[in-house]
Design an enzyme around this catalytic site. Structure first.
Site, mmCIF file in Angstrom:
data_model
loop_
_atom_site.group_PDB
_atom_site.id
_atom_site.type_symbol
_atom_site.label_atom_id
_atom_site.label_comp_id
_atom_site.label_asym_id
_atom_site.label_seq_id
_atom_site.Cartn_x
_atom_site.Cartn_y
_atom_site.Cartn_z
ATOM 1 N N CYS A 176 0.850 -1.189 0.000
ATOM 2 C CA CYS A 176 0.000 0.000 0.000
ATOM 3 C C CYS A 176 0.888 1.242 0.000
ATOM 4 C CB CYS A 176 -0.899 -0.011 1.236
ATOM 5 S SG CYS A 176 -1.909 1.472 1.414
ATOM 6 N N CYS A 221 0.386 3.277 3.503
ATOM 7 C CA CYS A 221 0.886 2.820 4.809
ATOM 8 C C CYS A 221 2.000 1.787 4.742
ATOM 9 C CB CYS A 221 -0.265 2.268 5.644
ATOM 10 S SG CYS A 221 -0.873 0.653 5.107
ATOM 11 N N CYS A 259 -7.150 -1.348 1.501
ATOM 12 C CA CYS A 259 -6.054 -1.868 2.313
ATOM 13 C C CYS A 259 -6.597 -2.292 3.669
ATOM 14 C CB CYS A 259 -4.984 -0.788 2.478
ATOM 15 S SG CYS A 259 -3.666 -1.230 3.634
ATOM 16 N N CYS A 263 -4.912 0.329 6.495
ATOM 17 C CA CYS A 263 -5.284 1.751 6.640
ATOM 18 C C CYS A 263 -6.608 2.094 5.961
ATOM 19 C CB CYS A 263 -4.169 2.648 6.114
ATOM 20 S SG CYS A 263 -3.947 2.611 4.315
ATOM 21 N N CYS A 278 -8.286 -5.572 -9.735
ATOM 22 C CA CYS A 278 -7.921 -4.482 -10.637
ATOM 23 C C CYS A 278 -7.478 -3.309 -9.749
ATOM 24 C CB CYS A 278 -9.138 -4.138 -11.491
ATOM 25 S SG CYS A 278 -8.846 -2.884 -12.718
#
Length: 141
Positions: free
Chosen positions: A54, A57, A103, A106, A128
């Site tokens: 991510c 984070c 995510c 976060c 995607c």
């Protein structure tokens, strides 16, 4: 951004802190559930071996060995890492039913997951994902 279902995010920042950390495009996609234009993202055609994390984070989300060529304009993966790396939730915006992927750490927007499209992958799923939502940590070697 609407709250994700399930547990509260482990990383919590104010919108001001997110804006200071992220570029305007990153903020729009990650925190406002925007979408980058197709075929413009950094990782659309990347073949590098490593782990995708991510961008907001740093939590690990996908491994490169689950990335496949979907020709849709965004990086596609057939499965995320186990252990709640991502959260899926129904997205009824734009007048259609889709499944949003955020995510698990976060709750930043990553993209959407689609099923039953006929790709020859082990899961018949296509995560995607916006390139601007992720970073790639190449494997050492």
């Amino acid at each position: 951004m609407k709250p994700a279902t399930g547990d509260a995010p482990k990383v919590v920042k104010s919108e001001q802190e997110w804006r200071a950390q992220l570029s305007p495009e990153e903020y729009h996609v990650l925190r406002e559930a925007g979408t980058e234009r197709p075929f413009t993202g950094e990782y659309v055609n990347t073949k590098t071996v490593g782990v995708y994390a991510c961008r907001a984070c740093g939590a690990e989300l996908f491994r490169s060995d689950t990335k496949f060529e979907s020709h849709c304009g965004w990086p596609s993966f057939f499965t995320p890492l186990a252990g709640g790396a991502v959260i899926e939730r129904v997205d009824s915006s734009l007048g259609m039913r889709r499944v949003e992927v955020v995510c698990g750490n976060c709750h930043s927007h990553l993209g959407h997951v689609f099923e039953g499209e006929g790709y020859e992958t082990p899961t018949d799923l296509r995560y995607c994902i916006n390139s601007v939502s992720i970073t790639l940590e190449p494997a050492e070697g």
